[in-house]
Structure formats: structure tokens, C-alpha cells
Design a protein around this motif. Structure first.
Motif, PDB file in Angstrom:
ATOM      1  N   ARG A  16      -1.582  16.332  -1.922  1.00 12.74           N
ATOM      2  CA  ARG A  16      -2.920  15.817  -1.572  1.00 12.74           C
ATOM      3  C   ARG A  16      -3.943  16.908  -1.843  1.00 12.74           C
ATOM      4  NH1 ARG A  16      -1.707  10.912   1.250  1.00 12.74           N
ATOM      5  NH2 ARG A  16       0.483  10.607   0.633  1.00 12.74           N
TER       6      ARG A  16
ATOM      7  N   GLY B  34      -3.967   8.517   1.668  1.00  9.09           N
ATOM      8  CA  GLY B  34      -4.514   7.591   0.686  1.00  9.09           C
ATOM      9  C   GLY B  34      -4.659   6.215   1.308  1.00  9.09           C
TER      10      GLY B  34
ATOM     11  N   GLU C  44       0.848  -1.204   0.000  1.00  9.64           N
ATOM     12  CA  GLU C  44       0.000   0.000   0.000  1.00  9.64           C
ATOM     13  C   GLU C  44       0.881   1.251   0.000  1.00  9.64           C
ATOM     14  OE1 GLU C  44      -0.346   2.427   2.462  1.00  9.64           O
ATOM     15  OE2 GLU C  44      -2.013   3.462   1.504  1.00  9.64           O
TER      16      GLU C  44
HETATM   17  O1  HGY Z   1       0.735   8.092   1.758  1.00 13.07           O
HETATM   18  C1  HGY Z   1      -0.369   7.750   2.181  1.00 13.07           C
HETATM   19  O2  HGY Z   1      -1.333   8.504   2.156  1.00 13.07           O
HETATM   20  C2  HGY Z   1      -0.550   6.378   2.734  1.00 13.07           C
HETATM   21  O3  HGY Z   1       0.010   6.338   4.024  1.00 13.07           O
HETATM   22  N1  HGY Z   1       0.087   5.396   1.903  1.00 13.07           N
END
Ligand code: HGY
Ligand code: MN
Ligand code: MN
Length: 410
Positions: free
Chosen positions: A288, A357, A126
Motif C-alpha cells: 500500500r 482499498g 471487492e
Molecule cells: O484489501 C483491502 O484493502 C480491502 O479490504 N479489500
């Protein structure tokens, strides 16, 4: 009807056991994609799932998939990730997987018999911390064409397909991980990684939408020169241009709307010698945003910013988009379900967007998807000091259990 409180000690024991895998002398946890540490964690999780009687496999994308219940009916899926950032915490991702496991254990103890299978998933990579391939496993599950990632290299020059081959997972077989057609709904519990719940003294948060993500890599090409023999007004210093860009990116984001965030997380300089003016430099920019329009605007404005900095420094530059993921709303029926089951469990909640995310962003466009946040102490995450209290973890697992009960009874 709520599941009983359950034995918070069991969940906490899982948090501590998983947290030991990939733990470093720095106090952090590092379980990067396709590494031995993550393989050990995946094997540990598979054993824990099998001990609950779940049929457990590692799919073609390296996702751990554990299923409770027979038959071909589309599954209610719950999950998150057990890979981490470098020197990360024990809760980001891992708590969502372990609360899903605890929720299943609570339902089994409560005698629940699912009318449709329940699947617990730990998504591969992820974080994208090793190959810049965030949400890799959930993208494969959602049927995304990932062929463009075949040339990704890690910091040691290891190619992604070779890293996958070490897990006996051929890159070319990624399409076999597609699983949306056997998924009817998705739930993900995650630590908030912010300070909203703690500051409002709330037990949980129901996520309304996941922010959009834009990943850029900006390379500056100057001229390597002698640090001592080159006058200050006769330089093409690539690292100086990168430094100016870093300051400009921060000013740009700070002047934007509150949900706009930009971070330069990596800086490279070559040749990297004490007495050589850097001829090459590169920075990553993590952005973001709250809307599709903001995503496009951010790319255009950052491209213009990089061009202006390069021109002022007399260097060339190039901007590459590493990833661009649109903001994703959560499903209203799932948001209502989580809010209702949290209230029934006595949890004080609020609704909030996610600045981080998550894998849920790839399920949400296709199946009803909901996310539940639990508080992060001091809002800290991506840091060894990451922490969520045991009681909050157990309450989150109970809310998940009641939501899974309802979804798997239909
Ligand atoms: O980067 C982010 O938003 C998640 O921690 N991968
Ligand atoms: Mn993370
Ligand atoms: Mn995460």
C-alpha cells in the motif's frame, strides 16, 4: 435538516441477520465471490431492498443494484460490498451496504421524494479473496476491460468463468454491467479498519484519499532433493529463498515512509512433503502506497529484492504483477458535504486517508465520490472480532441519509 434518529434496532437486526450468512464454526464470516454463501447473502439483500420498494436486480457482474425512484436521470449511488475475506468479520463492506439501506429507509420515513433516483449497490468481489480479482464488480461497473481475468483459477482449480456461470452470469457479458453513464455521484460508508477514530474518540472520519495498491506474486524455482541425503551446502531450497524474501520485505517496508505497508499473506511450497527439499515456492506481496511515484518505486525495489534473494539462494525466480491500482483522491465537494452533514448530526469527525482499498476508487476518477469511516473497535478488521458499536452504525446511516437527501434533491 437531519433525519430523525431512526430505529437503531432495525439496522442492528440487519447486521446480525447478514452476519449469519456464511458464518463458520471458526466464528468468522466467509462469503467468497460467486459462492453459494454470497449468493444467499445477495438474495437476502435483494429481499430487504424489495421490502422497501426498491427495484432490485443482479447485474452482469454480480452486483446487487437496488433503485429508488423512476426515470432515466443519473442516479445518486451509495454502496459497498457484502463479500468477505476468509474467516472475516461482519462489518467490512456489509456495514456500508446496510447503512445505505438504512439511510434510504430513514429518508422514505421522513417523506423525502428524490428528484433523481437513488441506487444502493453491493459490489461483487471487492476482496478478491477467491480469484485474486479485487474490486471486480466495481471495475466492471466502471467499464474496465476484465478479459485478462478469464483464466483465473481458485485454490480448487475452478475457473472464474465457470464460477460465474453457476450464477447464470456469462463472463463474456461483463461489459453489460457498465453503469457510469447513469451515475451522478457515489458515497460509501466503511468501517475504518484502523485505530485513528477510536484513539481520538471521534464518531466518524471523512476520507481524503484511498491508498494505491500493488499486488505481486513471486515464484522461486529451486531443486527438489532428498532431505536426508543432501548436504546443507548443496541445496537449492525454494522455500528457504521465499522465507528470506518475507523477512526482507518486512524490513524494506518498515524502513519506508509511515504510509508504506507491505504484507506477505500467502506462502506456497511444493511438493510439500516432510522429507523433500522444496523445489518450488511462491509468496504474495500486498503493498500500500500514498502516491503514484511510490507505486512505481515499490515495484522496482521489490523486483530488485527478489532478484537478490534468489541469487543468494542459488534459485531462479519470477515476479508477476497481480494488480496495480494508483492512489485515488476523494472529491472535495463530497468531502465537504460529508463533513457538513456529519457536523449537523452532531458527529465529531476528522479527515484521514484510507490505507485499505475500496470500490470507491473506481468510481472516484469518473463521478464525485466521497467516503465516510465509522470507528472499528481496537481497529480490528479481516478478523471475526471486527466490531462497530450500534450507535456509531446508526449515526453513520443518518449522515449518509442527509448527504443522499441533498444529492438527490438537486
Ligand atoms: O484489501 C483491502 O484493502 C480491502 O479490504 N479489500
Ligand atoms: Mn476488506
Ligand atoms: Mn472492505
Amino acid at each position: 435538516m437531519n433525519v430523525p434518529d431512526g430505529d437503531a434496532a432495525r439496522l442492528w437486526s440487519d447486521v446480525e441477520a447478514l452476519g449469519c450468512i456464511g458464518a463458520g464454526a471458526d466464528g468468522g464470516v466467509t462469503r467468497l465471490a460467486w459462492t453459494p454463501a454470497l449468493r444467499e447473502a445477495s438474495a437476502w439483500l435483494a429481499r430487504r431492498c424489495e421490502s422497501l420498494g426498491l427495484a432490485t436486480t443482479l447485474d452482469a457482474a454480480g452486483n446487487v443494484v437496488a433503485v429508488w425512484g423512476e426515470g432515466e436521470a443519473p442516479r445518486v449511488t451509495v454502496g459497498s460490498h457484502i463479500d468477505t475475506v476468509r474467516c472475516g468479520g461482519r462489518f467490512d463492506g456489509a456495514l456500508g451496504v446496510l447503512c445505505g439501506l438504512e439511510a434510504i429507509a430513514l429518508l422514505r420515513e421522513d417523506g423525502h421524494l428524490p428528484r433523481r433516483p437513488i441506487a444502493l449497490v453491493a459490489w461483487m468481489d471487492e476482496e478478491g479473496s477467491r480469484f485474486a480479482t479485487p474490486t471486480f464488480g466495481s471495475r466492471a461497473f466502471a467499464g474496465h476491460d476484465l478479459a485478462e481475468l478469464s483464466d483465473r483459477l481458485d485454490a480448487d482449480g475452478v475457473a472464474l468463468p465457470d464460477a460465474m456461470a453457476a450464477w447464470e452470469r456469462p463472463f463474456d457479458a461483463l461489459a453489460d454491467a457498465a453503469g457510469l453513464e447513469r451515475t451522478t455521484a457515489y458515497l460509501e460508508l466503511h468501517v475504518e479498519q484502523g485505530r485513528i477514530l477510536e484513539r481520538a474518540d471521534l464518531d466518524a472520519g471523512v476520507v481524503t484519499a484511498i491508498c494505491g495498491l500493488l499486488g505481486l506474486r513471486v515464484r522461486f524455482h529451486g531443486r527438489a532433493d532428498h532431505a536426508g541425503a543432501t548436504p546443507m551446502d548443496d541445496r537449492r531450497d525454494a522455500l528457504l529463498a521465499a522465507a528470506r524474501a518475507i523477512v526482507a520485505v518486512e524490513a524494506w517496508a518498515s524502513a519506508g515512509p509511515p504510509e508504506l505497508r507491505a504484507t506477505v499473506g500467502t506462502v506456497e511450497a511444493r511438493p510439500g512433503s516432510f522429507n523433500v527439499i522444496p523445489g518450488e515456492a511462491a509468496i504474495s506481496i500486498d503493498v500500500r502506497v500514498a502516491s503514484d511515484a511510490d507505486l512505481a518505486r515499490a515495484e522496482a525495489e521489490l523486483r530488485a529484492l527478489a532478484a537478490a534473494v534468489a541469487a543468494a539462494g542459488g534459485v531462479e525466480h519470477e515476479v508477476a504483477v497481480v494488480h496495480a491500482l494508483a492512489p485515488v483522491p476523494m472529491d472535495a465537494t463530497m468531502t465537504d458535504l460529508l463533513e457538513r452533514t456529519a457536523a449537523a448530526a452532531g458527529a465529531a469527525t476528522t479527515r484521514l486517508p484510507s490505507g485499505a482499498g475500496h470500490d470507491a476508487m473506481h468510481l472516484a476518477p469518473h463521478v464525485p465520490t466521497g467516503m465516510l469511516f465509522v470507528p472499528s473497535r481496537d481497529g480490528i478488521s479481516h478478523n471475526p472480532r471486527e466490531h462497530t458499536d450500534p450507535a456509531a452504525c446508526q449515526l453513520g446511516a443518518r449522515v449518509l441519509a442527509d448527504a443522499l437527501r441533498e444529492l438527490s434533491a438537486a
